[in-house]
Design a protein around this motif. Structure first.
Motif, PDB file in Angstrom:
ATOM      1  N   THR A  12       8.073   8.131   3.445  1.00  0.00           N
ATOM      2  CA  THR A  12       7.839   8.303   4.881  1.00  0.00           C
ATOM      3  C   THR A  12       9.074   7.943   5.686  1.00  0.00           C
ATOM      4  OG1 THR A  12       6.939   6.059   5.090  1.00  0.00           O
ATOM      5  CG2 THR A  12       5.348   7.850   4.726  1.00  0.00           C
ATOM      6  N   LYS A  14      10.168   6.514   9.545  1.00  0.00           N
ATOM      7  CA  LYS A  14       9.583   5.767  10.657  1.00  0.00           C
ATOM      8  C   LYS A  14      10.616   5.554  11.747  1.00  0.00           C
ATOM      9  CE  LYS A  14       8.943   3.655   7.156  1.00  0.00           C
ATOM     10  NZ  LYS A  14       9.105   3.953   5.701  1.00  0.00           N
ATOM     11  N   ASP A  99       6.682  -6.839   0.919  1.00  0.00           N
ATOM     12  CA  ASP A  99       6.686  -5.458   1.375  1.00  0.00           C
ATOM     13  C   ASP A  99       6.444  -4.550   0.177  1.00  0.00           C
ATOM     14  OD1 ASP A  99       7.266  -3.028   2.821  1.00  0.00           O
ATOM     15  OD2 ASP A  99       9.265  -3.096   1.928  1.00  0.00           O
ATOM     16  N   GLY A 101       6.108  -0.725  -0.674  1.00  0.00           N
ATOM     17  CA  GLY A 101       6.281   0.624  -0.173  1.00  0.00           C
ATOM     18  C   GLY A 101       5.927   1.668  -1.208  1.00  0.00           C
ATOM     19  N   GLY A 214       4.624  -2.828   4.881  1.00  0.00           N
ATOM     20  CA  GLY A 214       4.678  -1.609   4.073  1.00  0.00           C
ATOM     21  C   GLY A 214       3.366  -0.855   4.094  1.00  0.00           C
ATOM     22  N   GLY A 215       3.400   0.381   3.640  1.00  0.00           N
ATOM     23  CA  GLY A 215       2.221   1.229   3.677  1.00  0.00           C
ATOM     24  C   GLY A 215       1.046   0.707   2.891  1.00  0.00           C
ATOM     25  N   GLN A 243       3.620  -0.347   8.207  1.00  0.00           N
ATOM     26  CA  GLN A 243       4.680   0.540   7.733  1.00  0.00           C
ATOM     27  C   GLN A 243       5.900   0.519   8.651  1.00  0.00           C
ATOM     28  OE1 GLN A 243       2.497   4.379   7.160  1.00  0.00           O
ATOM     29  NE2 GLN A 243       3.856   4.594   5.429  1.00  0.00           N
TER      30      GLN A 243
END
Length: 261
Positions: A12, A14, A99, A101, A214-215, A243
Motif C-alpha cells: 500500500t 500512504k 509494526d 506490514g 501497520g495494516g 497503517q
C-alpha cells in the motif's frame, strides 16, 4: 504551515497532509510495481481531499520500501524513525512499537524522550508478516478483512506448528480435511503470527507501553493474540488508521524541517 509525508510500502501507499499540527487529509491506495506512480497516485488523492495542489506543500518527507523513488519529496527518512514519530504523536506514552506490514515486521524500542533506542525487523520470511495472513485467507477462502471477526468465533484451541508459510499452508489444509472449524483454524493462525513477532520483539526487552502499527493492527484477532503472547497491554491509535503511522511520522518530520529554517 502545510507539510506532508508519503509512505510507499510493498502493498500500500500512504500519504498524510498536515496543516500546522492538525491532520488535514490522508489517503491509502494499493501500491503498484512502480513506486513513483504509486506515490503520485496516493498524494494526488490526499491533495484532492484537502483541496490543495502539490505546490501548496512546503515540505514533503518520503519513507517506506519505495521511498527512494518518490519524485516530489524534499528528504527521506527511515520507516523506523517515522513509525516511532507518528505513534508518539498520537500515543505519547508509547515506549515500544510493533509494526506488522504486508511484507515485514518491525520491533522498535524507544527511550523516554521518544527517540529510537534499538530495533529489529524481519523482511526475510513472510511468516511474520501480513503476507502470511493473506496466503492463509486465500487457502481458507475467507476474505482477509474478515479474518479478525471469523477468528473471534473460535471455540477450540488449535495449534499451527510450522514456521514456513508453505508448510503452514499445508498444515492448514490438513486441518480443514480433518473437519476442523474455520474460526478455530483462523484463531490458530493469529496466535502463530503473534508468537513469531513476539519472539522477535522480546529479544529487545519489552517496555510498556506497547503500541501496534501497520495494516495488520486492524485485525482484532492478531491484536488480541499479540497482547496475550507478550503478556502486556497493547494499544493502537483510535484517531487514525494504524497503517498511516509512517506517513504521519514523515509529515511531522517535514513540519520540524520547516520550523528549523
Amino acid at each position: 504551515m502545510i507539510t506532508a509525508g508519503c509512505d510507499i510500502g510493498s502493498l500500500t501507499a500512504k500519504a498524510v497532509i498536515l496543516q500546522d499540527d492538525r491532520i488535514r487529509s490522508f489517503a491509502v491506495t494499493p501500491a503498484g510495481p512502480k513506486p513513483a506512480r504509486s506515490a503520485e497516485e496516493v498524494m494526488a488523492a490526499a491533495l484532492k481531499s484537502a483541496e490543495l495542489a502539490l505546490s501548496d506543500l512546503e515540505y514533503v518527507v518520503g519513507t517506506g520500501y519505495g521511498r527512494a523513488r518518490i519524485p516530489f519529496v524534499n528528504s527521506l527518512e527511515s520507516e523506523i524513525t517515522c513509525h516511532a514519530k507518528g505513534i508518539r504523536h498520537l500515543l505519547p506514552e508509547t515506549r515500544f512499537v510493533i509494526d506488522i506490514g504486508g511484507q515485514d515486521a518491525k520491533a522498535i524500542r524507544l527511550a523516554l524522550d521518544g527517540k529510537v533506542e534499538r530495533y529489529l525487523y524481519n523482511d526475510k520470511c513472510a511468516s511474520g508478516s501480513g503476507r502470511f495472513l493473506e496466503i492463509m485467507a486465500e487457502a481458507l477462502e475467507t476474505p482477509l478483512e474478515e479474518m479478525g471477526a471469523v477468528g473471534s468465533e473460535s471455540t477450540e484451541k488449535l495449534g499451527i506448528s510450522n514456521q514456513c508459510v508453505i508448510f503452514a499452508e499445508t498444515e492448514v489444509i490438513s486441518l480443514v480435511n480433518e473437519g476442523k472449524k474455520i474460526p478455530d483454524i483462523v484463531a490458530a493462525l493469529h496466535r502463530a503470527l503473534a508468537k513469531r513477532v513476539a519472539a522477535m520483539a522480546g529479544s529487545l526487552g519489552i517496555v510498556e507501553t506497547v503500541a501496534m502499527t501497520g495494516g495488520v493492527a486492524k485485525n482484532s484477532g492478531v491484536f488480541k493474540a499479540l497482547a496475550e503472547t507478550l503478556g502486556v497491554p497493547v494499544k493502537s491509535p483510535d484517531a487514525l488508521d494504524p497503517q498511516l503511522m509512517g506517513a504521519l511520522g514523515a509529515a511531522l518530520i517535514a513540519r520540524e524541517s520547516v520550523s528549523k529554517t
